[in-house]
Design an enzyme around this catalytic site. Sequence first.
Site, mmCIF file in Angstrom:
data_model
loop_
_atom_site.group_PDB
_atom_site.id
_atom_site.type_symbol
_atom_site.label_atom_id
_atom_site.label_comp_id
_atom_site.label_asym_id
_atom_site.label_seq_id
_atom_site.Cartn_x
_atom_site.Cartn_y
_atom_site.Cartn_z
ATOM 1 N N LEU A 178 32.418 29.136 41.887
ATOM 2 C CA LEU A 178 33.667 28.435 41.690
ATOM 3 C C LEU A 178 34.657 29.176 42.387
ATOM 4 O O LEU A 178 35.775 28.653 42.490
ATOM 5 C CB LEU A 178 33.629 28.236 40.334
ATOM 6 N N GLY A 179 34.598 30.547 42.321
ATOM 7 C CA GLY A 179 35.781 31.395 42.839
ATOM 8 C C GLY A 179 35.499 32.826 42.515
ATOM 9 O O GLY A 179 34.457 33.172 42.029
ATOM 10 N N GLY A 181 37.790 36.605 42.162
ATOM 11 C CA GLY A 181 39.039 37.229 41.681
ATOM 12 C C GLY A 181 38.931 38.889 41.698
ATOM 13 O O GLY A 181 37.908 39.407 42.098
ATOM 14 N N THR A 182 39.907 39.617 41.291
ATOM 15 C CA THR A 182 39.805 41.103 41.119
ATOM 16 C C THR A 182 38.943 41.465 40.076
ATOM 17 O O THR A 182 37.942 42.441 40.531
ATOM 18 C CB THR A 182 41.240 41.599 41.051
ATOM 19 N N PHE A 183 38.850 40.551 39.177
ATOM 20 C CA PHE A 183 37.871 41.238 38.109
ATOM 21 C C PHE A 183 36.282 40.934 38.526
ATOM 22 O O PHE A 183 35.511 41.618 37.870
ATOM 23 C CB PHE A 183 37.993 40.450 36.652
ATOM 24 N N GLY A 184 36.019 39.925 39.418
ATOM 25 C CA GLY A 184 34.848 39.767 39.665
ATOM 26 C C GLY A 184 34.640 38.092 40.195
ATOM 27 O O GLY A 184 35.518 37.689 41.099
ATOM 28 N N LYS A 185 33.638 37.461 39.838
ATOM 29 C CA LYS A 185 33.352 36.013 40.469
ATOM 30 C C LYS A 185 33.188 35.132 39.349
ATOM 31 O O LYS A 185 32.749 35.639 38.288
ATOM 32 C CB LYS A 185 32.088 35.981 41.350
ATOM 33 N N VAL A 186 33.380 33.872 39.452
ATOM 34 C CA VAL A 186 33.060 32.634 38.731
ATOM 35 C C VAL A 186 32.004 32.028 39.200
ATOM 36 O O VAL A 186 32.149 31.496 40.513
ATOM 37 C CB VAL A 186 34.134 32.040 38.419
ATOM 38 N N ASP A 298 50.682 35.864 29.663
ATOM 39 C CA ASP A 298 50.463 35.570 31.058
ATOM 40 C C ASP A 298 50.036 34.057 31.021
ATOM 41 O O ASP A 298 49.215 33.449 31.375
ATOM 42 C CB ASP A 298 49.293 36.296 31.497
#
Length: 503
Positions: A178-179, A181-186, A298
């Site tokens: 799905l995507g 990001g900085t933290f990891g993947k979804v 946020d």
Amino acid sequence: MSTTNARPTRTNRRKRPPNPNWREDFYRNGRPDDQEVIVISDSPTPSHNRPLPSQIETRGMKRGRRSAPKLYNPQQLQSSQVLLQPISALPTHKRRRKGEIQSIQNYQQYNDTSYRSYISTSSHTSAHYREPISTRESYSSASSSRQAIIPNYDDKDGHYIVKIGDDLTSRYRITRQLGQGTFGKVVQCFDRVSNRHVAIKIIRAVQKYRDASKIEIRVLNTLSDQDPANIHKCIHLRNWFDFRNHICMVFDLYGSSLFDFLKQNDFAPFPMNQIQHIARQLLSSVAFLHSLRLVHTDLKPENILLVNDQCRNRSPGKTRRILLDTDVRLIDFGSATFDDEYHSSVVSTRHYRAPEVILGLGWSYSCDLWSVGCILVELFTGEALFQTHENLEHLAMMEHVIGKIPDRIVRQMSRHHQSKYFRGSRLLNFPNDDTTKQSRKYVKSLRTLVDIIEPEKTTFRSQFYDLLHHLLLYDPNERISARTALRHPFFYMLFDEEGRQIR
């Protein structure tokens, strides 16, 4: 993310001269604040018998009780009996400020058309840290917390290598990414036990991200324990597990974010009945968080997911789409902070950042309400209210849209912040010698909040403006609370399916 996901230029917007700096690329290349960065180097967690950065008071930090750091084991984290208690932030090392704008090329690699915001672009490494982390962070900096030999299921940055059809334990089969990001993947996975699809957030195999994810798990467990029926519309953590040194968090699978839907709908405004329904749910979520002494910090359209993003055309021959269901879920609690714990000096994504944060006055629950006000204006117009990436210009835009910053607010500032943003008799130092011609023109061309909401006088527009006025007050002590906002007359007005007022 790919360039195909870029925000298109609105044809009905006032055209401005090309800007060699950034504004001409604002919608084409994504939001500038997504590229604000602070790099925090990966390093071993220091011994807990030494003073931590969280125990050292700095300028702009909320002075409150700070508890000693605690170690948590997985059994405690997975327990459904999670007590509501302050979360001690994990220590971080070596912070250094990078430029607010990173190259578009480095940012675009994290853009994905199917990204559903389960990982926010403004993810961060600890409860101390709220700004986006550089996408160019080198894996070599994590050598102290990673094995010298990279496993064949990880890339050089510690991201799990996703392969469609592979298993995450024997229970979950990966069906789609799905995507990222900085933290990891979804990823979207099929759950063989529940016989349905779920979304799983796979955290990078880097120690600081693992530590931060455990803090988020505690917050998520607290939310689900305090609201098991999910009346307050906050996303619930269904399960979590450690797989190949990756913390994996399991969530229900929802639709796109409000921002993604706006983008797919050519940034067409939402009808008033849908704005009213979304606003009521959002304020209910915020009021619930505040009752638990939590500040989200946020809030933005990217962190509000539609439960179901199915829609219809508004009328034959028109391309504007109308949602069939406006139920939403609030997500991304990695930055949620207890009000009596350490407060970072900078929080929130740029467009939704409250003035007290910029002015270094400290912040509390009210900063969430400012963000809510900015979100509602964006749903009403289709565009972010404050499209900027620089503090002084941001303050100038606020003064032009909302009105002059009160003198009593300026008097509360430190001398450093006063000299930085104001001159003479407390006048905002804008424009100055460093202000570009494009910036002057842009700020001057902005409409006031009254002109944005009430170009024509109607009852519902007047009530909507009054709600926004109380959400966007400069003084956080005078700003309306989430609980009080839910009783505003705006929420007692009736609209038809097309958003027209009934009474």
